[in-house]
Design an enzyme around this catalytic site. Structure first.
Site, PDB file in Angstrom:
ATOM      1  N   SER A 141      38.616  26.950   9.951  1.00 53.38           N
ATOM      2  CA  SER A 141      39.746  26.118   9.522  1.00 53.38           C
ATOM      3  C   SER A 141      40.024  26.414   8.062  1.00 53.38           C
ATOM      4  O   SER A 141      39.122  26.819   7.307  1.00 53.38           O
ATOM      5  CB  SER A 141      39.395  24.637   9.664  1.00 53.38           C
ATOM      6  N   TYR A 154      33.269  18.079   8.540  1.00 55.95           N
ATOM      7  CA  TYR A 154      34.105  19.094   9.214  1.00 55.95           C
ATOM      8  C   TYR A 154      34.239  20.342   8.336  1.00 55.95           C
ATOM      9  O   TYR A 154      34.080  21.469   8.824  1.00 55.95           O
ATOM     10  CB  TYR A 154      35.475  18.461   9.507  1.00 55.95           C
TER      11      TYR A 154
END
Ligand code: NAP
Length: 243
Positions: A141, A154
């Site tokens: 990401s 995350y």
């Protein structure tokens, strides 16, 4: 007739995973999708993939459970004989500001997003190694590169995937196994459906739109099928966000 490539896509029954499955199916790959949901829920995805004229099968398992992964990959190899392409895509968020983030929130995200890549890749790469070819793509990401307030767990998991990618690229390049990562920005899926302040994000994206799962799928297909000399890269697909 050339033999079809077989692609395994984790978390493949919806969102970015499904778009990647369809893109690879349209390019003529047979597709194995995995998900944690049951077969009935994954059936529409399977039907859509099969409509591209390729074979497709579904394996239900938790990507972070080493025993389940090993048993499933053994069964896939029995069924298909090989896995040419692995997309480690399954992932979750459990957001919160760091001071309020508890250990359960931290460990769950690291386990599903990062330890899972160890489990699935460890089971698959020995078969690729024997075949002396393969392409592995890890769904990282943009926040694994740049961080994001409220996503310490995350971001850490996605940054970890980049280090994992570069290391495996170095260890397995001589075996003709390429390992790359894709770093999506904000993509329209269930994962981002609840995002507050979407207008604020749009202001920061030079292309002034969120990405689509298909935007990601095109880059995954490029890495999986169209190049033979790109490895160890983490490619941002984010409409210019963070440049
Ligand atoms: P999504 O729509 O929530 O899809 C994630 C998929 O992973 C779901 O099918 C989910 O299954 C599956 N999954 C979750 N836990 C699993 C487990 N333990 N074992 C097997 N499968 C599991 O998310 P998405 O937006 O398509 O995201 C796909 C990947 O891209 C993720 O790794 C995400 O972090 C990454 N990404 C997304 C964005 C974005 O903006 N959307 C941006 C950057 C990176 P269930 O539906 O059954 O729960």
């Amino acid at each position: 007739m050339t033999e079809r490539k077989i692609a395994l896509i984790t978390g493949g029954s919806r969102g970015i995973g499904l778009a990647c499955a369809l893109e690879l199916a349209k390019a003529g790959c047979d597709i194995i999708i995995n998900d944690i949901c049951d077969a009935e829920k994954a059936q529409p995805a399977l039907d859509e993939i099969k409509a591209c004229g390729v074979n497709s099968s579904f394996y239900q398992f938790d990507v972070s459970n080493d025993e389940q992964v090993q048993a499933a990959v053994d069964a896939m190899i029995k069924e298909h004989g090989k896995i040419d392409i692995l997309l480690n895509n399954a992932g979750i968020t459990k957001d919160g500001l760091f001071l309020r983030m508890d250990m359960e929130q931290w460990e769950r995200v690291i386990k599903i997003n990062l330890t899972s890549a160890y489990c699935v890749t460890h089971a698959v790469i020995k078969h690729m190694s024997k075949a002396r070819q393969g392409s592995i793509i890890n769904m990282s990401s943009i926040v694994g590169r740049h961080g994001n307030a409220g996503q310490a767990n995350y971001s850490a998991s996605k940054a970890g995937l980049i280090g994992f990618t570069q290391t495996l690229a170095k260890e397995f390049g001589s075996r003709n196994i390429r390992v790359n990562a894709v770093c999506p920005g904000f993509i329209q899926t269930a994962m981002t459906a609840e995002l507050p302040n979407i207008d604020e994000y749009l202001k920061a994206i030079p292309m002034k739109r969120l990405g689509t799962p298909e935007d990601i799928a095109k880059v995954v297909k490029f890495l999986a099928l169209d190049t033979e000399y790109v490895t160890g890269q983490a490619i941002e697909v984010a409409g210019g966000l963070m440049i």
